[in-house]
Design a protein around this motif. Structure first.
Motif, PDB file in Angstrom:
ATOM      1  N   GLY A 104       0.761  -1.038   0.044  1.00  0.00           N
ATOM      2  CA  GLY A 104      -0.065  -0.118   0.148  1.00  0.00           C
ATOM      3  C   GLY A 104       0.821   1.347  -0.078  1.00  0.00           C
ATOM      4  N   SER A 105       1.936   1.176   0.801  1.00  0.00           N
ATOM      5  CA  SER A 105       2.801   2.227   0.794  1.00  0.00           C
ATOM      6  C   SER A 105       3.595   2.526  -0.662  1.00  0.00           C
ATOM      7  CB  SER A 105       3.960   2.202   1.741  1.00  0.00           C
ATOM      8  OG  SER A 105       4.675   1.325   1.605  1.00  0.00           O
ATOM      9  N   ASN A 106       3.548   1.387  -1.027  1.00  0.00           N
ATOM     10  CA  ASN A 106       4.388   1.627  -2.637  1.00  0.00           C
ATOM     11  C   ASN A 106       3.523   2.092  -3.336  1.00  0.00           C
ATOM     12  OD1 ASN A 106       6.099  -1.227  -1.759  1.00  0.00           O
ATOM     13  ND2 ASN A 106       7.034   0.661  -2.278  1.00  0.00           N
ATOM     14  N   PHE A 107       2.402   2.019  -3.412  1.00  0.00           N
ATOM     15  CA  PHE A 107       1.108   2.405  -4.472  1.00  0.00           C
ATOM     16  C   PHE A 107       1.216   3.983  -4.139  1.00  0.00           C
ATOM     17  CE2 PHE A 107      -3.118   4.040  -5.279  1.00  0.00           C
ATOM     18  CZ  PHE A 107      -3.153   3.690  -6.428  1.00  0.00           C
ATOM     19  N   ILE A 108       1.085   4.344  -3.077  1.00  0.00           N
ATOM     20  CA  ILE A 108       0.923   5.888  -2.475  1.00  0.00           C
ATOM     21  C   ILE A 108       2.194   6.519  -2.865  1.00  0.00           C
ATOM     22  CG2 ILE A 108       0.903   7.483  -0.631  1.00  0.00           C
ATOM     23  CD1 ILE A 108      -0.796   5.491   0.973  1.00  0.00           C
ATOM     24  N   GLN A 109       3.284   6.010  -2.866  1.00  0.00           N
ATOM     25  CA  GLN A 109       4.592   6.622  -3.483  1.00  0.00           C
ATOM     26  C   GLN A 109       4.499   6.684  -4.946  1.00  0.00           C
ATOM     27  OE1 GLN A 109       8.339   5.572  -1.391  1.00  0.00           O
ATOM     28  NE2 GLN A 109       7.330   3.855  -0.613  1.00  0.00           N
ATOM     29  N   ALA A 110       4.139   5.656  -5.439  1.00  0.00           N
ATOM     30  CA  ALA A 110       3.764   5.799  -7.077  1.00  0.00           C
ATOM     31  C   ALA A 110       3.121   6.775  -7.414  1.00  0.00           C
ATOM     32  CB  ALA A 110       3.550   4.410  -7.546  1.00  0.00           C
ATOM     33  N   LEU A 111       2.030   7.272  -6.647  1.00  0.00           N
ATOM     34  CA  LEU A 111       1.023   8.244  -7.052  1.00  0.00           C
ATOM     35  C   LEU A 111       1.583   9.491  -6.884  1.00  0.00           C
ATOM     36  CD1 LEU A 111      -1.763   8.923  -7.761  1.00  0.00           C
ATOM     37  CD2 LEU A 111      -2.521   8.763  -5.297  1.00  0.00           C
ATOM     38  N   ILE A 112       2.278   9.592  -5.604  1.00  0.00           N
ATOM     39  CA  ILE A 112       3.187  10.783  -5.592  1.00  0.00           C
ATOM     40  C   ILE A 112       4.398  11.209  -6.628  1.00  0.00           C
ATOM     41  CG2 ILE A 112       4.917  11.936  -3.959  1.00  0.00           C
ATOM     42  CD1 ILE A 112       3.460  10.782  -1.724  1.00  0.00           C
ATOM     43  N   ALA A 114       4.039  10.240  -9.551  1.00  0.00           N
ATOM     44  CA  ALA A 114       3.193  10.424 -10.888  1.00  0.00           C
ATOM     45  C   ALA A 114       2.552  11.852 -10.904  1.00  0.00           C
ATOM     46  CB  ALA A 114       2.049   9.545 -11.054  1.00  0.00           C
ATOM     47  N   ILE A 115       2.318  12.279  -9.436  1.00  0.00           N
ATOM     48  CA  ILE A 115       1.698  13.722  -9.550  1.00  0.00           C
ATOM     49  C   ILE A 115       3.081  14.815  -9.497  1.00  0.00           C
ATOM     50  CG2 ILE A 115       0.815  15.366  -7.877  1.00  0.00           C
ATOM     51  CD1 ILE A 115      -0.832  13.145  -6.511  1.00  0.00           C
ATOM     52  N   LEU A 116       4.061  14.465  -9.220  1.00  0.00           N
ATOM     53  CA  LEU A 116       5.493  15.108  -9.580  1.00  0.00           C
ATOM     54  C   LEU A 116       5.705  15.431 -11.015  1.00  0.00           C
ATOM     55  CD1 LEU A 116       7.770  16.781  -8.447  1.00  0.00           C
ATOM     56  CD2 LEU A 116       9.065  14.889  -8.076  1.00  0.00           C
ATOM     57  N   LEU A 117       5.565  14.267 -11.535  1.00  0.00           N
ATOM     58  CA  LEU A 117       5.814  13.975 -12.989  1.00  0.00           C
ATOM     59  C   LEU A 117       5.000  14.995 -13.857  1.00  0.00           C
ATOM     60  CD1 LEU A 117       7.670  12.878 -15.290  1.00  0.00           C
ATOM     61  CD2 LEU A 117       6.162  10.820 -15.485  1.00  0.00           C
ATOM     62  N   ILE A 118       3.543  14.812 -13.548  1.00  0.00           N
ATOM     63  CA  ILE A 118       2.618  15.594 -14.270  1.00  0.00           C
ATOM     64  C   ILE A 118       2.616  17.079 -14.022  1.00  0.00           C
ATOM     65  CG2 ILE A 118       0.011  16.025 -14.320  1.00  0.00           C
ATOM     66  CD1 ILE A 118      -0.383  12.904 -13.556  1.00  0.00           C
ATOM     67  N   THR A 119       3.080  17.344 -12.777  1.00  0.00           N
ATOM     68  CA  THR A 119       3.331  18.893 -12.393  1.00  0.00           C
ATOM     69  C   THR A 119       4.381  19.420 -13.057  1.00  0.00           C
ATOM     70  OG1 THR A 119       2.269  18.398 -10.287  1.00  0.00           O
ATOM     71  CG2 THR A 119       3.495  20.223 -10.357  1.00  0.00           C
ATOM     72  N   GLY A 137      10.522   6.567  -9.825  1.00  0.00           N
ATOM     73  CA  GLY A 137      10.022   6.530  -8.781  1.00  0.00           C
ATOM     74  C   GLY A 137       8.839   5.698  -9.140  1.00  0.00           C
ATOM     75  N   ILE A 138       7.885   5.916 -10.322  1.00  0.00           N
ATOM     76  CA  ILE A 138       6.660   5.131 -10.543  1.00  0.00           C
ATOM     77  C   ILE A 138       7.023   3.794 -10.788  1.00  0.00           C
ATOM     78  CG2 ILE A 138       4.969   4.932 -12.126  1.00  0.00           C
ATOM     79  CD1 ILE A 138       5.131   7.995 -12.745  1.00  0.00           C
ATOM     80  N   SER A 139       8.166   3.672 -11.605  1.00  0.00           N
ATOM     81  CA  SER A 139       8.664   2.097 -12.099  1.00  0.00           C
ATOM     82  C   SER A 139       9.195   1.163 -10.883  1.00  0.00           C
ATOM     83  CB  SER A 139       9.838   2.055 -12.920  1.00  0.00           C
ATOM     84  OG  SER A 139       9.342   2.784 -14.276  1.00  0.00           O
ATOM     85  N   TRP A 140       9.905   1.759  -9.804  1.00  0.00           N
ATOM     86  CA  TRP A 140      10.090   0.991  -8.611  1.00  0.00           C
ATOM     87  C   TRP A 140       9.078   0.838  -7.845  1.00  0.00           C
ATOM     88  CZ3 TRP A 140      14.178  -1.820  -8.496  1.00  0.00           C
ATOM     89  CH2 TRP A 140      15.541  -1.460  -9.132  1.00  0.00           C
ATOM     90  N   ASN A 141       8.299   1.639  -7.582  1.00  0.00           N
ATOM     91  CA  ASN A 141       7.241   1.490  -6.567  1.00  0.00           C
ATOM     92  C   ASN A 141       6.148   0.587  -7.162  1.00  0.00           C
ATOM     93  OD1 ASN A 141       7.310   3.209  -3.932  1.00  0.00           O
ATOM     94  ND2 ASN A 141       8.199   4.443  -5.395  1.00  0.00           N
TER      95      ASN A 141
END
Length: 220
Positions: A104-112, A114-119, A137-141
């Motif tokens: 679950g923590s990895n999903f949240i980190q992947a989301l963060i 992704a948000i950074l990349l989009i921003t 970060g997205i790939s690893w998580n």
């Protein structure tokens, strides 16, 4: 000899990988503490200090090997957080929540990430190092999330499956644990897990992240 590109790739991947593994293990310990077991906390494992969790083989050797050999999937592991399941308030159910906390923590980190990349893209920031690190970060998580959900002990998916199975089948599954990780590694390096488990599930979670971040994408 490691090329300049490889050195750059290691630098780009090091930060998200260390965060991914460290937060994953700390999340297990935090969940266990909340549910009644202080073992990890008393041993200092509910910590964001990477030194508490790094495993020379799983955190460094295996990820580096996969990275330098161009593997399409990036996985690794840390020193397992000790959990006394008998100390949990409701061992059968709570063990599932403790196991889910890491992925679950990895999903949240992947989301963060992704948000950074989009921003970054939305603001017109095209700094290669930051963009590449966000993608890593997205790939690893996502890799750690899906890999750890594989339903074989000692992986988190095996713990979850053991908690869902009837007692007799759960005990039988537990007997595989001493050999489980060797079986998983064999499946990784033969490509079985990659083709039949990681590829479809990573695609699924990428789709979920896309849907969650869609409003931000439209805004930027």
């Amino acid at each position: 000899m490691i090329t300049d590109y490889s050195i750059q790739a290691v630098a780009i991947n090091a930060i998200p990988l260390i965060f991914a593994i460290t937060v994953h293990e700390a999340a297990h310990g935090y969940a266990a503490r909340r549910l009644g077991d202080n073992t990890a906390y008393l041993l200092g494992r509910v910590s964001l200090n990477p030194a508490k969790h790094i495993d020379p083989v799983g955190t460094i050797l295996i990820p580096l090997t996969l990275l330098l050999t161009g593997s399409p999937f990036l996985v690794g592991y840390a020193k397992p957080v000790p959990v006394r399941f008998d100390k949990l308030k409701n061992p059968r159910i709570d063990s599932i929540w403790v196991a889910l906390a890491g992925p679950g923590s990895n999903f949240i980190q992947a989301l963060i990430w992704a948000i950074l990349l989009i921003t970054l893209f939305g603001l017109g920031v095209n700094e290669p190092f930051l963009v590449s690190m966000s993608q890593a970060g997205i790939s690893w998580n996502l890799g750690l999330l899906v890999f750890n959900l594989f339903p074989l002990p000692p992986l988190d998916g095996g713990r979850i499956l053991a908690g869902l199975l009837p007692a007799r089948q759960s005990i039988a599954l537990g007997k595989i644990e001493p050999w489980g990780f060797f079986i998983v590694l064999a499946l990784v390096f033969t490509g079985v897990i990659g083709s039949f488990w990681m590829e479809p599930l990573i695609g699924f979670f990428k789709g979920v992240i896309y849907l969650i971040t869609l409003p931000l994408q439209m805004l930027l």
